[in-house]
Motif scaffolding. Sequence first.
Motif, PDB file in Angstrom:
ATOM      1  N   GLY A   7       0.778  -1.217   0.000  1.00 52.13           N
ATOM      2  CA  GLY A   7       0.000   0.000   0.000  1.00 52.13           C
ATOM      3  C   GLY A   7       0.817   1.278   0.000  1.00 52.13           C
ATOM      4  N   ARG A  18      -3.107   4.411   3.134  1.00 49.13           N
ATOM      5  CA  ARG A  18      -3.490   3.301   3.992  1.00 49.13           C
ATOM      6  C   ARG A  18      -2.631   2.099   3.642  1.00 49.13           C
ATOM      7  N   SER A  20      -1.504  -1.853   4.216  1.00 51.72           N
ATOM      8  CA  SER A  20      -2.126  -3.121   4.585  1.00 51.72           C
ATOM      9  C   SER A  20      -1.071  -4.101   5.061  1.00 51.72           C
ATOM     10  N   CYS A  21      -1.430  -4.899   6.042  1.00 47.29           N
ATOM     11  CA  CYS A  21      -0.588  -5.999   6.505  1.00 47.29           C
ATOM     12  C   CYS A  21      -1.425  -7.267   6.386  1.00 47.29           C
ATOM     13  N   ALA A  22      -1.153  -8.037   5.350  1.00 45.90           N
ATOM     14  CA  ALA A  22      -1.874  -9.288   5.147  1.00 45.90           C
ATOM     15  C   ALA A  22      -1.241 -10.369   6.006  1.00 45.90           C
ATOM     16  N   SER A  71      -8.846  -3.125  11.118  1.00 43.17           N
ATOM     17  CA  SER A  71      -8.669  -4.454  10.544  1.00 43.17           C
ATOM     18  C   SER A  71      -9.876  -4.857   9.728  1.00 43.17           C
ATOM     19  N   ASP A  72      -9.655  -5.806   8.876  1.00 43.43           N
ATOM     20  CA  ASP A  72     -10.732  -6.454   8.127  1.00 43.43           C
ATOM     21  C   ASP A  72     -10.608  -7.941   8.433  1.00 43.43           C
ATOM     22  N   LYS A  75     -10.785 -10.451   5.535  1.00 40.59           N
ATOM     23  CA  LYS A  75      -9.591 -10.530   4.692  1.00 40.59           C
ATOM     24  C   LYS A  75      -8.345 -10.891   5.494  1.00 40.59           C
ATOM     25  N   VAL A  77      -6.571  -8.907   7.460  1.00 38.85           N
ATOM     26  CA  VAL A  77      -5.663  -7.806   7.171  1.00 38.85           C
ATOM     27  C   VAL A  77      -5.757  -6.762   8.276  1.00 38.85           C
ATOM     28  N   TYR A  79      -4.761  -2.745   8.938  1.00 40.27           N
ATOM     29  CA  TYR A  79      -4.468  -1.530   8.184  1.00 40.27           C
ATOM     30  C   TYR A  79      -3.801  -0.487   9.071  1.00 40.27           C
TER      31      TYR A  79
END
Length: 124
Positions: A7, A18, A20-22, A71-72, A75, A77, A79
């Motif tokens: 990102g 933003r 993202s950390c997957a 967070s999501d 997913k 993830v 953020y």
Amino acid sequence: VQLQASGGGLVQSGGSLRLSCAISGFTVGYYAIGWFRQVPGKEREAVLCISRHFEDTYYADSAKGRFSVSSDNAKNVVYLQMNGLKPDDTAVYYCTTDRGFSEARVCRNGGDIWGQGTQVTVSS
């Protein structure tokens, strides 16, 4: 366990990004997560860390009032929302976990699992 930051990009001063950390290998919120950044020639520094279940958050002075985390869960993830970016925020940003529960510990010591970083460049 793996983490992957993404990102980053080029943004003007005052802009937002933003990151993202997957996460793979555990469910978001199970372990504490830290966001760090590093400029060439300088030590990696903690920016923002969250405890297990997002119960507590540590903000570096540089992040207070400008950065936040979310967070999501679907997913898996985490953020890092960065607003009001400044040229001093230019760095490679990383997410990490020490597979513990404390935001203070991961910010203080760093993690043992690091994702590949993502470059953030803020132009003046």
